[in-house]
Design a protein around this motif. Structure first.
Motif, mmCIF file in Angstrom:
data_model
loop_
_atom_site.group_PDB
_atom_site.id
_atom_site.type_symbol
_atom_site.label_atom_id
_atom_site.label_comp_id
_atom_site.label_asym_id
_atom_site.label_seq_id
_atom_site.Cartn_x
_atom_site.Cartn_y
_atom_site.Cartn_z
ATOM 1 N N PRO A 376 -5.340 -10.436 -12.590
ATOM 2 C CA PRO A 376 -5.019 -9.854 -11.292
ATOM 3 C C PRO A 376 -5.842 -8.597 -11.029
ATOM 4 C CG PRO A 376 -3.329 -9.283 -12.874
ATOM 5 C CD PRO A 376 -4.288 -10.200 -13.577
ATOM 6 N N GLN A 377 -5.729 -8.080 -9.823
ATOM 7 C CA GLN A 377 -6.499 -6.904 -9.435
ATOM 8 C C GLN A 377 -5.589 -5.735 -9.075
ATOM 9 O OE1 GLN A 377 -8.201 -8.772 -5.884
ATOM 10 N NE2 GLN A 377 -7.044 -7.359 -4.608
ATOM 11 N N ASP A 378 -6.090 -4.531 -9.278
ATOM 12 C CA ASP A 378 -5.490 -3.320 -8.748
ATOM 13 C C ASP A 378 -6.526 -2.647 -7.868
ATOM 14 O OD1 ASP A 378 -2.964 -3.448 -9.828
ATOM 15 O OD2 ASP A 378 -3.513 -2.440 -11.684
ATOM 16 N N VAL A 379 -6.072 -1.831 -6.933
ATOM 17 C CA VAL A 379 -6.997 -1.156 -6.014
ATOM 18 C C VAL A 379 -6.836 0.349 -6.137
ATOM 19 C CG1 VAL A 379 -7.703 -0.852 -3.609
ATOM 20 C CG2 VAL A 379 -6.936 -3.098 -4.408
ATOM 21 N N PHE A 380 -7.966 1.019 -6.341
ATOM 22 C CA PHE A 380 -8.012 2.481 -6.401
ATOM 23 C C PHE A 380 -8.855 2.961 -5.229
ATOM 24 C CE2 PHE A 380 -9.307 6.673 -7.815
ATOM 25 C CZ PHE A 380 -8.197 7.147 -8.506
ATOM 26 N N ILE A 381 -8.311 3.849 -4.420
ATOM 27 C CA ILE A 381 -8.980 4.298 -3.195
ATOM 28 C C ILE A 381 -9.673 5.635 -3.424
ATOM 29 C CG2 ILE A 381 -8.662 4.962 -0.775
ATOM 30 C CD1 ILE A 381 -8.059 2.044 -1.181
ATOM 31 N N ILE A 382 -10.939 5.711 -3.007
ATOM 32 C CA ILE A 382 -11.632 7.000 -2.929
ATOM 33 C C ILE A 382 -12.058 7.184 -1.475
ATOM 34 C CG2 ILE A 382 -13.647 8.354 -3.637
ATOM 35 C CD1 ILE A 382 -13.627 6.863 -6.294
ATOM 36 N N GLU A 383 -11.617 8.262 -0.881
ATOM 37 C CA GLU A 383 -11.937 8.514 0.525
ATOM 38 C C GLU A 383 -12.523 9.914 0.660
ATOM 39 O OE1 GLU A 383 -9.003 9.168 4.018
ATOM 40 O OE2 GLU A 383 -9.166 6.996 3.747
ATOM 41 N N THR A 384 -13.665 10.027 1.322
ATOM 42 C CA THR A 384 -14.247 11.350 1.535
ATOM 43 C C THR A 384 -14.355 11.632 3.033
ATOM 44 O OG1 THR A 384 -16.589 10.780 1.706
ATOM 45 C CG2 THR A 384 -15.684 10.941 -0.515
ATOM 46 N N GLU A 385 -14.541 12.904 3.338
ATOM 47 C CA GLU A 385 -14.590 13.351 4.731
ATOM 48 C C GLU A 385 -15.731 12.690 5.491
ATOM 49 O OE1 GLU A 385 -15.177 17.680 5.491
ATOM 50 O OE2 GLU A 385 -12.994 17.660 5.662
ATOM 51 N N ILE A 386 -16.928 12.699 4.899
ATOM 52 C CA ILE A 386 -18.103 12.165 5.598
ATOM 53 C C ILE A 386 -18.080 10.642 5.636
ATOM 54 C CG2 ILE A 386 -20.636 12.002 5.466
ATOM 55 C CD1 ILE A 386 -20.641 14.931 4.564
ATOM 56 N N THR A 387 -17.561 10.001 4.583
ATOM 57 C CA THR A 387 -17.411 8.531 4.610
ATOM 58 C C THR A 387 -16.551 8.122 5.790
ATOM 59 O OG1 THR A 387 -17.443 8.523 2.191
ATOM 60 C CG2 THR A 387 -16.746 6.506 3.259
ATOM 61 N N LYS A 388 -15.561 8.929 6.094
ATOM 62 C CA LYS A 388 -14.600 8.600 7.144
ATOM 63 C C LYS A 388 -15.119 8.937 8.543
ATOM 64 C CE LYS A 388 -9.648 9.038 8.003
ATOM 65 N NZ LYS A 388 -8.430 9.773 7.654
ATOM 66 N N ILE A 435 -22.527 10.513 -1.526
ATOM 67 C CA ILE A 435 -22.650 9.597 -2.680
ATOM 68 C C ILE A 435 -22.156 10.300 -3.945
ATOM 69 C CG2 ILE A 435 -24.272 8.274 -4.106
ATOM 70 C CD1 ILE A 435 -26.045 8.003 -1.595
ATOM 71 N N ARG A 436 -22.566 11.569 -4.113
ATOM 72 C CA ARG A 436 -22.219 12.311 -5.321
ATOM 73 C C ARG A 436 -20.706 12.495 -5.450
ATOM 74 N NH1 ARG A 436 -25.541 14.722 -8.568
ATOM 75 N NH2 ARG A 436 -27.222 14.710 -7.030
ATOM 76 N N HIS A 437 -20.025 12.804 -4.349
ATOM 77 C CA HIS A 437 -18.577 13.018 -4.413
ATOM 78 C C HIS A 437 -17.830 11.731 -4.766
ATOM 79 C CE1 HIS A 437 -19.099 17.077 -2.862
ATOM 80 N NE2 HIS A 437 -17.810 17.274 -3.082
ATOM 81 N N ILE A 438 -18.335 10.605 -4.283
ATOM 82 C CA ILE A 438 -17.715 9.316 -4.639
ATOM 83 C C ILE A 438 -17.883 9.052 -6.131
ATOM 84 C CG2 ILE A 438 -17.934 6.805 -4.384
ATOM 85 C CD1 ILE A 438 -18.577 7.304 -1.402
ATOM 86 N N MET A 541 -19.250 0.332 -2.318
ATOM 87 C CA MET A 541 -19.846 1.366 -1.478
ATOM 88 C C MET A 541 -20.519 0.687 -0.282
ATOM 89 S SD MET A 541 -21.193 4.045 -4.366
ATOM 90 C CE MET A 541 -21.539 5.359 -3.204
ATOM 91 N N ARG A 542 -20.131 -0.557 -0.076
ATOM 92 C CA ARG A 542 -20.636 -1.360 1.037
ATOM 93 C C ARG A 542 -19.493 -2.219 1.563
ATOM 94 N NH1 ARG A 542 -23.863 -7.032 0.065
ATOM 95 N NH2 ARG A 542 -23.746 -7.756 2.206
ATOM 96 N N ASP A 736 -19.877 17.195 1.288
ATOM 97 C CA ASP A 736 -18.717 16.320 1.458
ATOM 98 C C ASP A 736 -17.517 16.845 0.679
ATOM 99 O OD1 ASP A 736 -17.331 14.202 2.484
ATOM 100 O OD2 ASP A 736 -18.437 12.650 1.408
ATOM 101 N N LYS A 737 -16.365 16.262 0.965
ATOM 102 C CA LYS A 737 -15.129 16.653 0.294
ATOM 103 C C LYS A 737 -14.275 15.407 0.092
ATOM 104 C CE LYS A 737 -11.967 18.999 2.584
ATOM 105 N NZ LYS A 737 -11.363 20.120 3.335
ATOM 106 N N VAL A 738 -13.731 15.240 -1.124
ATOM 107 C CA VAL A 738 -12.865 14.089 -1.405
ATOM 108 C C VAL A 738 -11.498 14.315 -0.768
ATOM 109 C CG1 VAL A 738 -11.709 12.770 -3.211
ATOM 110 C CG2 VAL A 738 -14.066 13.522 -3.545
ATOM 111 N N LEU A 739 -11.075 13.376 0.064
ATOM 112 C CA LEU A 739 -9.757 13.476 0.714
ATOM 113 C C LEU A 739 -8.670 12.856 -0.146
ATOM 114 C CD1 LEU A 739 -10.792 12.510 4.371
ATOM 115 C CD2 LEU A 739 -10.486 14.807 3.424
ATOM 116 N N ARG A 740 -8.989 11.741 -0.783
ATOM 117 C CA ARG A 740 -8.020 11.108 -1.689
ATOM 118 C C ARG A 740 -8.741 10.296 -2.745
ATOM 119 N NH1 ARG A 740 -5.841 5.898 1.517
ATOM 120 N NH2 ARG A 740 -4.552 5.701 -0.319
#
Length: 931
Positions: A376-388, A435-438, A541-542, A736-740
């Motif tokens: 099975p799979q689990d999902v881990f979210i990385i969200e940054t300000e500029i990505t969003k 990219i670096r913050h991710i 990342m795509r 950039d800044k990591v939001l979550r």
């Protein structure tokens, strides 16, 4: 003179088709059956009237053709009684003792065929007529293929999973029922290709199939399929598959006459039928996601090829068939007179429709997970300000501008504000901070995601990770930053695409089988179909818009792998792969996706799709005109150096020459002029409107083929890249800044569901399984628990509920409550720990060995506080017994004769140390330590 009435026009077409297939067509008054292997005699007399055509092979009558005018196509099945009547009639001169077996009905546009020796003879639609040699071969066989399919022996189920058994048996039932198409839906990683190898072997051995085609849509998948056949070992023969049958992976238009299994991309098959060679670069990309999606107003015709007749293959297996049955590919499959078998993990509505809803096996990802075939799979979210939200660079800032192809940089001052959205990232603008913050967030989260991957020196071992990048340039940026942030060498992170200098297969094999690289970055080469079992993380990342493609990408992580194999590449692994993690840094798991690609042509077709279509041999006026217009515009934008590079790659042609050739291919004046030149060389007596039309068609095709020949993979690549925005802005201004960076919300719900399933399973079996009944009984009964009991429970759990693997359930508990320790390495110890938690013996999930340690400590303190004092030698023996109970749950007197006790003197030594109290101490420890 050309026949003018509808019936005669149909017969002209039928005559032409027969000639193409190798038949000599004769009138009944001028018969010479010795002139060729196959002779078709028009209007041959029978005792019920003249048959339109009687087919003779080696002077023997074998079949008939009933000709109908084109308008009768919709009623062609009505003519079956008439054609069957002629087949059963007596031929003039009493040439046939039995009815003729091969019966056709044709309008010259639509053709149907029945072999009346088949069980329950049923007509089927054909692209063309069969060749004389084929009918001779069939005529001399004792039984037909469809008869042989009804007598396949029972399947030997050894080495097959239940889903594979179901798929093969249902498929063979479908064959027995003469169903022309069948679909096998089987989850990624569940063994589709192995299933195919098994039924291919049975078809060759037991049904005497002549040749089977295995169709893929990328060269990479073709190579994998070839490897599967190379290593396939039948259960009823000591020889490998390839020692019994010839397997040929096509890399040219040559198909060996002695090949029994052919593996080909759909692109190559199409080019073979077009009579053209294919540039190998056209086989590298998945046609569903990349080029070749030029949508025509009408399907492009595939023409009959005598070298590759419709009966060339008895069966065609279409791998990843959800991608290979539409648009210009469908006609390739319709060309052959063969059973079609589709394999896919992700069918859509059109897939079901194409295979006439004949789904012989459905085995979903969820079922595969439940059976332990997939993880099975689990999902881990990385969200940054500029990505969003993107960012803005203010006017007068100095920025780097980087050329996309050469990656050469220069400084430039912005004259005005430059605002970019998230969709422009890594295309028009690159923000290294984003990219670096991710990557930093991923690195920092890894010890949380895989908390048990520290080695003896406290160093964390990165799990095998696949990163999906947007473009090759984006992949290069990611690789550079990964190497920096992880402080690792080049070998730690590699790019795996078709455009790397290293052999991509070699890098892929190292990624699959060696410790390094730990991280691979790809654009699309291993997005689908590639098997990398040790892969435990997919970092997106795509984003992708197709739900089928997304599911295929996720499928890279679903493969199972045992502990021993996993440890070969990931040394700190403590247990078999129990799940994989999607790290979503782009919103791929949340974005809206379409069920499939649209069938209608869209305005504004991307240039890459036009180039891909023309390279594949698509000939269409709209396509040629569109591409000519785009190249005309491009010519005005290019520098002299870029124009010279174009000329070099196009074989010495300037852009305006290439444009002129494209436009001339459909220029009526040019076509008329060249056609007239050919007609002038034909004697007037041989000229006819049909001949003139044929010459015109030949000229147009030659012009189109000549224009298209310029567009090789290398030139297409250059045009595609040189036309893009020449430069990317490198935004070094906005940080950039990591939001979550956290587990996705549904993970907690999944954890609760998993714990609930485990608890229910344990409670449901408490009266059936001895080990469980002991836990639910009086505390003193726990001393009866043995290693054998727990081992049997574990085996039963694996068979009945593989998803409830102890390490996976442990991780679920860790999501719901504070668990101070990671899962014990020994899965039996982990299982006992979980059962103690479920049954309420422990209020908090604690490794069983830690409970034993704690109970031992208390027991020793209690003894030492009284008159009894243990010396150091006695304590060493007690600790050995404690460790044995911690791993094997129980100790017997007989255990003292084995490791580790025997090395210390065995039961004799213990008696010497403890005397008559030996049995009492063993019984006491069995009870106290498991309390």
């Amino acid at each position: 003179m050309t026949n003018q009435n509808p019936e005669q026009r149909a017969r002209d077409k039928i005559d032409s088709m027969l000639s193409q297939a190798g038949w000599v067509v004769q009138s009944k008054n001028r018969v010479n059956l010795s002139v060729a292997l196959g002779v078709a005699v028009r209007e041959y007399q029978t005792d019920i009237g003249p048959a339109d055509y009687v087919l003779f092979v080696e002077r023997k009558p074998v079949g008939v053709i009933e000709a109908k005018k084109e308008e009768e196509g919709q009623r062609l099945t009505v003519a079956e009684d008439q054609s069957s009547g002629y087949a059963q009639a007596k031929l003039k001169y009493n040439l046939n003792k039995k009815p003729l077996p091969f019966v056709y009905e044709s309008t010259g546009v639509l053709t149907r065929f029945t072999d009346y020796r088949d069980p329950k003879p049923r007509s089927r639609s054909l692209f063309h007529f069969h060749q004389p040699s084929t009918l001779l071969e069939w005529f001399n066989q004792n039984t037909t293929l469809r008869n042989r399919l009804r007598n396949l022996p029972y399947l030997d189920r050894e080495g097959l999973r239940p889903a594979q058994i179901r798929a093969i048996e249902n498929l063979e039932t479908s064959f027995k029922n003469n169903r022309p198409k069948a679909l096998i839906q089987m989850a990624t990683g569940a063994g589709k290709t192995f299933t195919a190898c098994t039924f291919v072997y049975r078809l060759l051995k037991h049904a005497n199939a002549k040749r089977i085609l295995f169709v893929v849509d990328t060269k990479n998948l073709g190579e994998q399929a070839e490897q599967e056949f190379l290593k396939y070992q039948p259960t009823d023969d000591n020889r490998k598959f390839t020692e019994l049958y010839n397997v040929q992976r096509l890399n040219s238009s040559y198909i060996a006459s002695d090949s029994q299994v052919c593996i080909s991309t759909i692109q190559r098959l199409y080019s073979i039928l077009k009579g053209e060679e294919l540039d190998e670069s056209a086989e590298k990309e998945n046609p569903n996601e990349k080029s070749w999606q030029w949508q025509r107003k009408e399907p492009m015709p595939v023409e009959y090829s005598a070298k590759n007749p419709i009966e060339q293959f008895d069966f065609i297996i279409i791998d990843e068939c959800h991608r290979s049955i539409y648009n210009l590919w469908k006609q390739v499959l319709d060309y052959y007179d063969a059973f079609l078998i589709g394999l896919t993990a992700t069918p859509d509505k059109r897939t079901f429709g194409f295979f006439n809803e004949n789904v012989v096996s459905e085995y979903t990802y969820e079922e595969a997970v439940a059976d332990g075939v997939n993880v099975p799979q689990d999902v881990f979210i990385i969200e940054t300000e500029i990505t969003k939200a993107g960012a803005k660079i203010k006017a007068k800032e100095y920025v780097d501008k980087r050329e996309k192809l050469t990656r050469k940089k220069r400084w430039e001052r912005l004259d005005e504000d430059y605002e970019y959205s998230a969709t422009k990232l890594d295309k028009d603008v690159v923000n290294p901070s984003q990219i670096r913050h991710i990557i930093k967030a991923y690195k920092e989260a890894l010890p949380t995601i895989f908390s048990d991957r520290f080695d003896e020196n406290g160093e964390f071992e990165v799990p095998k990770t696949l990163v999906f990048a947007k473009t090759d340039s984006h992949a290069d940026d990611i690789i550079q930053i990964i190497r920096e942030e992880f402080n690792e060498s080049n070998d730690f992170c590699k790019k795996i695409t078709y455009k790397i200098d290293e052999d991509p297969k070699s890098v892929l094999n190292r990624f699959r089988n060696s410790w390094a690289p730990r991280i691979a970055v790809t654009v699309d080469m291993i997005a689908t179909g590639t098997d990398v079992k040790p892969l435990e993380v997919l970092l997106f990342m795509r984003d992708v818009k197709s739900i089928n493609y997304f599911e295929q990408m996720k499928g890279r992580g679903t493969r199972t792998i045992g502990l021993d194999d996993l440890k070969r590449v990931t040394r700190t692994a403590k247990h078999a792969k129990t799940h994989f993690v999607i790290v979503d840094a782009i919103g791929a798991t949340k974005s809206k996706k379409t069920d499939s690609r649209p069938l209608e042509r869209k305005p504004g077709t991307p240039l890459k799709d036009l180039l891909g279509a023309i390279a594949m041999g698509v000939q269409d006026e709209d396509l040629f005109t569109s591409l000519a217009n785009r190249l005309t515009r491009l010519e005005k934008q290019l520098t002299d150096d870029e124009k010279n590079k174009f000329k070099e790659l196009s074989g010495g042609k300037k852009i305006n020459t290439v444009v002129k050739n494209l436009l001339n291919a459909y220029n009526p004046d040019i076509i008329e002029q060249k056609t007239q030149a050919i007609i002038n060389e034909i004697p007037e007596s041989d000229r006819s409107p049909a001949k003139e039309e044929e010459c015109k068609k030949q000229v147009q095709q030659e012009l189109a083929t000549n224009a298209a020949r310029t567009f090789t993979g290398e030139l297409n690549d250059y045009i595609e890249n040189v036309r893009k925005v020449h430069e990317q802005i490198i935004d070094m201004v906005n940080q950039d800044k990591v939001l979550r960076a956290e587990w996705d919300n549904f993970t907690k719900e999944k954890a609760e569901e998993l714990v609930k399933d485990f608890r229910e399973y344990i409670e449901a079996n408490k009266d059936e399984i001895v080990a469980l009944s002991i836990f639910y009984d009086q505390p003193y009964r726990r001393r009866e628990l043995t290693f054998k009991m727990i081992k049997e429970l574990m085996e039963k759990l694996k068979v009945e509920k593989p998803l409830l693997a102890p390490h996976y359930v442990w991780d679920a508990y860790s999501e719901l409550e504070e668990v101070k320790s990671t899962s014990p390495k020994n899965e039996l110890v982990a299982l006992v720990s979980l059962i103690r938690r479920v049954t309420g013996i422990d209020q908090q999930l604690t490794p069983y060995n830690k409970i034993v340690d704690k109970n031992f400590q208390e027991w020793v303190f209690g003894k030492q506080a009284g008159s009894l004092k243990f010396n150091e030698e006695q304590m060493n023996w007690l600790r050995m017994i404690k460790d044995h109970i911690a791993s094997s749950f129980h100790v017997e007197i007989d255990d003292l004769d084995y490791t580790p006790f025997d090395a210390q003197g065995g039961r004799g030594k213990m008696y010497q140390l403890f005397g008559d109290r030996m049995d009492e101490i063993i019984n006491e420890l069995n009870e106290v330590l498991v309390a």
